[in-house]
Every structure is written in structure tokens, then in C-alpha cells.
Design a protein around this motif. Structure first.
Motif, PDB file in Angstrom:
ATOM      1  N   SER A  51      41.785  10.609  20.555  1.00 41.05           N
ATOM      2  CA  SER A  51      41.007  11.571  21.660  1.00 41.05           C
ATOM      3  C   SER A  51      39.631  11.512  21.616  1.00 41.05           C
ATOM      4  O   SER A  51      38.688  11.556  22.583  1.00 41.05           O
ATOM      5  N   LEU A  52      38.951  11.297  20.473  1.00 40.47           N
ATOM      6  CA  LEU A  52      37.607  11.357  20.258  1.00 40.47           C
ATOM      7  C   LEU A  52      36.901  10.025  20.766  1.00 40.47           C
ATOM      8  O   LEU A  52      35.877  10.231  21.510  1.00 40.47           O
ATOM      9  N   LEU A  53      37.838   8.844  20.550  1.00 41.29           N
ATOM     10  CA  LEU A  53      37.072   7.527  21.565  1.00 41.29           C
ATOM     11  C   LEU A  53      37.353   7.577  22.780  1.00 41.29           C
ATOM     12  O   LEU A  53      36.367   7.225  23.727  1.00 41.29           O
ATOM     13  N   ASP A  54      38.370   8.165  23.411  1.00 42.11           N
ATOM     14  CA  ASP A  54      38.394   8.590  24.863  1.00 42.11           C
ATOM     15  C   ASP A  54      37.307   9.358  25.483  1.00 42.11           C
ATOM     16  O   ASP A  54      36.755   8.943  26.295  1.00 42.11           O
ATOM     17  N   GLU A  55      37.075  10.335  24.629  1.00 47.27           N
ATOM     18  CA  GLU A  55      35.777  11.338  25.168  1.00 47.27           C
ATOM     19  C   GLU A  55      34.252  10.486  25.109  1.00 47.27           C
ATOM     20  O   GLU A  55      33.689  10.775  25.861  1.00 47.27           O
ATOM     21  N   ALA A  56      34.237   9.664  23.997  1.00 49.06           N
ATOM     22  CA  ALA A  56      33.175   8.863  23.938  1.00 49.06           C
ATOM     23  C   ALA A  56      33.066   8.059  25.251  1.00 49.06           C
ATOM     24  O   ALA A  56      32.060   7.651  25.830  1.00 49.06           O
ATOM     25  N   ILE A  57      34.136   7.399  25.340  1.00 49.83           N
ATOM     26  CA  ILE A  57      34.332   6.451  26.598  1.00 49.83           C
ATOM     27  C   ILE A  57      33.875   7.149  27.923  1.00 49.83           C
ATOM     28  O   ILE A  57      33.039   6.321  28.657  1.00 49.83           O
ATOM     29  N   ALA A  58      34.466   8.177  27.949  1.00 43.94           N
ATOM     30  CA  ALA A  58      34.110   8.856  29.240  1.00 43.94           C
ATOM     31  C   ALA A  58      32.701   9.340  29.468  1.00 43.94           C
ATOM     32  O   ALA A  58      32.169   9.142  30.778  1.00 43.94           O
ATOM     33  N   GLU A  59      32.068   9.489  28.364  1.00 44.07           N
ATOM     34  CA  GLU A  59      30.853   9.933  28.256  1.00 44.07           C
ATOM     35  C   GLU A  59      29.963   8.575  28.527  1.00 44.07           C
ATOM     36  O   GLU A  59      28.874   8.714  29.473  1.00 44.07           O
ATOM     37  N   LEU A  60      30.074   7.781  28.048  1.00 41.20           N
ATOM     38  CA  LEU A  60      29.436   6.375  28.334  1.00 41.20           C
ATOM     39  C   LEU A  60      29.841   5.969  29.819  1.00 41.20           C
ATOM     40  O   LEU A  60      28.565   5.559  30.648  1.00 41.20           O
ATOM     41  N   ALA A  61      30.762   6.142  30.324  1.00 40.51           N
ATOM     42  CA  ALA A  61      31.114   5.670  31.712  1.00 40.51           C
ATOM     43  C   ALA A  61      30.331   6.878  32.644  1.00 40.51           C
ATOM     44  O   ALA A  61      29.487   6.361  33.806  1.00 40.51           O
ATOM     45  N   ALA A  62      30.221   8.205  32.484  1.00 41.42           N
ATOM     46  CA  ALA A  62      29.578   9.027  33.297  1.00 41.42           C
ATOM     47  C   ALA A  62      28.039   8.944  33.077  1.00 41.42           C
ATOM     48  O   ALA A  62      27.289   9.539  34.269  1.00 41.42           O
ATOM     49  N   LYS A  63      27.512   8.822  31.916  1.00 44.06           N
ATOM     50  CA  LYS A  63      26.179   8.611  31.702  1.00 44.06           C
ATOM     51  C   LYS A  63      25.322   9.679  32.097  1.00 44.06           C
ATOM     52  O   LYS A  63      24.164   9.818  32.708  1.00 44.06           O
ATOM     53  N   LEU A  64      25.720  11.059  31.775  1.00 44.31           N
ATOM     54  CA  LEU A  64      24.955  12.330  32.166  1.00 44.31           C
ATOM     55  C   LEU A  64      23.956  12.165  31.106  1.00 44.31           C
ATOM     56  O   LEU A  64      23.812  11.593  30.233  1.00 44.31           O
ATOM     57  N   PRO A  65      22.787  13.315  31.329  1.00 41.81           N
ATOM     58  CA  PRO A  65      21.993  13.411  30.283  1.00 41.81           C
ATOM     59  C   PRO A  65      22.184  13.673  28.992  1.00 41.81           C
ATOM     60  O   PRO A  65      23.159  14.478  28.857  1.00 41.81           O
ATOM     61  N   ALA A  66      21.613  12.974  28.212  1.00 43.94           N
ATOM     62  CA  ALA A  66      21.874  12.980  26.821  1.00 43.94           C
ATOM     63  C   ALA A  66      23.225  12.540  26.311  1.00 43.94           C
ATOM     64  O   ALA A  66      23.793  12.901  25.185  1.00 43.94           O
ATOM     65  N   TYR A  67      23.737  11.579  27.115  1.00 43.59           N
ATOM     66  CA  TYR A  67      25.207  11.188  26.935  1.00 43.59           C
ATOM     67  C   TYR A  67      25.226  10.271  25.289  1.00 43.59           C
ATOM     68  O   TYR A  67      26.262  10.406  25.029  1.00 43.59           O
ATOM     69  N   GLN A  68      24.022   9.790  25.111  1.00 46.34           N
ATOM     70  CA  GLN A  68      23.840   9.037  23.864  1.00 46.34           C
ATOM     71  C   GLN A  68      24.327  10.039  22.560  1.00 46.34           C
ATOM     72  O   GLN A  68      25.058   9.716  21.858  1.00 46.34           O
ATOM     73  N   LEU A  69      23.843  11.153  22.797  1.00 42.20           N
ATOM     74  CA  LEU A  69      23.786  12.243  21.649  1.00 42.20           C
ATOM     75  C   LEU A  69      25.538  12.430  21.396  1.00 42.20           C
ATOM     76  O   LEU A  69      26.010  12.634  20.363  1.00 42.20           O
ATOM     77  N   VAL A  70      26.126  12.667  22.547  1.00 38.08           N
ATOM     78  CA  VAL A  70      27.537  13.101  22.529  1.00 38.08           C
ATOM     79  C   VAL A  70      28.337  12.008  22.239  1.00 38.08           C
ATOM     80  O   VAL A  70      29.179  12.220  21.223  1.00 38.08           O
ATOM     81  N   VAL A  71      28.226  10.588  22.460  1.00 34.94           N
ATOM     82  CA  VAL A  71      28.832   9.483  22.199  1.00 34.94           C
ATOM     83  C   VAL A  71      28.469   9.389  20.521  1.00 34.94           C
ATOM     84  O   VAL A  71      29.638   9.126  19.884  1.00 34.94           O
ATOM     85  N   LYS A  72      27.529   9.572  20.086  1.00 31.84           N
ATOM     86  CA  LYS A  72      27.045   9.520  18.603  1.00 31.84           C
ATOM     87  C   LYS A  72      27.785  10.360  17.892  1.00 31.84           C
ATOM     88  O   LYS A  72      28.389  10.204  16.846  1.00 31.84           O
ATOM     89  N   SER A  73      27.838  11.768  18.445  1.00 31.41           N
ATOM     90  CA  SER A  73      28.644  12.839  17.745  1.00 31.41           C
ATOM     91  C   SER A  73      30.030  12.587  17.771  1.00 31.41           C
ATOM     92  O   SER A  73      30.695  12.904  16.533  1.00 31.41           O
ATOM     93  N   LYS A  74      30.789  12.046  18.753  1.00 26.57           N
ATOM     94  CA  LYS A  74      32.111  11.765  18.700  1.00 26.57           C
ATOM     95  C   LYS A  74      32.556  10.675  17.672  1.00 26.57           C
ATOM     96  O   LYS A  74      33.520  10.837  16.953  1.00 26.57           O
ATOM     97  N   LEU A  75      31.570   9.525  17.423  1.00 28.53           N
ATOM     98  CA  LEU A  75      31.728   8.630  16.635  1.00 28.53           C
ATOM     99  C   LEU A  75      31.732   9.099  15.200  1.00 28.53           C
ATOM    100  O   LEU A  75      32.401   8.765  14.345  1.00 28.53           O
ATOM    101  N   TYR A  76      30.564  10.043  14.963  1.00 28.75           N
ATOM    102  CA  TYR A  76      30.321  10.720  13.785  1.00 28.75           C
ATOM    103  C   TYR A  76      31.759  11.449  13.279  1.00 28.75           C
ATOM    104  O   TYR A  76      32.293  11.279  12.084  1.00 28.75           O
TER     105      TYR A  76
END
Length: 176
Positions: free
Chosen positions: A23-48
């Protein structure tokens, strides 16, 4: 983890509890697709979070199988270069030439070399040369100028300064 831990390609096939990590990968992918402000930080935190959970799951299994030797992914790349430096004292080799020998750019080479040896490339070359000079001063009757040339220092005054810097005394003092 400095490359010491290997995760399975399909973690859930080895450990069923890993299914909930997906589910963490799914959430990271959703963030990448939406590209909301600061999405990179959310993706990074999900991967960590994902890698932390995978580490906790698989670390214990692998820790018992592997030796405690520190892992350095580029160690083999540098072996030939280090052997060359340690055996050919009089050869002039620049950082750029050394970096080219291991197929790296000079900046990255310097960073990795220091991580591997604890010294800069120039320091490493100088230490090797001064160790050989110390041996020659003890075991031969060559003059300081001849020894300087044998270890790759064309200028005897520079050689004396280097020797004193690395050995704490001048070559003449070492010979006595």
C-alpha cells in the motif's frame, strides 16, 4: 544499509506479512501522478517507510548468513589502481588519470576513494611513497636525492618536506 541487505524481488512470496507494505507503493504512485505541492517529500517518505519495514523483515535472516565485513560496492574497481600505486612509486599519476582508470569522474572518484581508504588519493600516493622512502633509507646506501627520485619526487626539497610531514622527521634524521 550501505548495500549489505538484499531484498527479494517479490517480498510477499517469501514473507506474507509484506503484502501490507505494498500500500505504501500505491500511495507513492498516487502522489507521483497527482503532483501536488511537495509531492516529492511524500514519495520519499513512503519509500523510506517501505525500505524500513522490508529491512526489519529481512535483516535478521541475512545477518546470520553474511560476514560482518563492511560492504563497499566499488572495492574491486579500485584494487588494480591501489596495487599500481603501491608497486610503482615513481610513476606520476594524476587524480584525473586515476579516475579514468576506474571509469569515474574525478569528483566522484575522490569521494569514493576517501570512503574506501580513509585518505585522499594524493595523501594515499604520498604515504606509499614515504613508506618506500623510509624502507630505502634504512636498507640502502642511496643518497636522499636518489631516494627522492626512486619514489617519484623530482625535487629533493619537496621530498624532504613531504617526508617530514608524513614521518615527523627529515630523511637525514631517519637515516641516523
Amino acid at each position: 544499509m550501505e548495500g549489505r541487505l538484499r531484498f527479494p524481488v517479490k517480498p510477499s512470496e517469501q514473507e506474507e506479512s509484506c503484502l501490507r507494505y505494498y500500500s505504501l507503493l500505491d500511495e507513492a504512485i498516487a502522489e507521483l501522478a497527482a503532483k501536488l505541492p511537495a509531492y516529492q517529500l511524500v514519495v520519499k517518505s513512503k519509500l523510506y517507510a517501505l525500505f524500513t519495514l522490508l529491512s526489519r523483515t529481512f535483516m535478521e535472516q541475512q545477518a546470520t548468513c553474511k560476514p560482518a565485513e563492511p560492504y563497499f560496492v566499488n572495492r574491486d574497481r579500485f584494487k588494480t589502481l591501489i596495487q599500481r600505486v603501491e608497486s610503482n612509486f615513481c610513476d606520476k599519476i594524476t587524480v584525473e588519470q586515476a579516475a579514468k582508470q576506474v571509469s569515474l569522474n574525478p569528483f566522484h572518484f575522490c569521494k569514493l576513494f576517501k570512503k574506501l581508504t580513509g585518505r585522499t588519493f594524493v595523501e594515499y600516493v604520498n604515504v606509499c611513497r614515504m613508506n618506500e622512502a623510509e624502507r630505502l633509507l634504512r636498507e640502502s646506501n642511496d643518497t636522499v636525492t636518489e631516494i627522492a627520485a626512486l619514489v617519484g619526487c623530482d625535487n629533493p626539497n619537496y621530498f624532504t618536506r613531504l617526508y617530514k610531514q608524513y614521518k615527523g622527521m627529515t630523511p637525514s634524521q631517519a637515516r641516523k
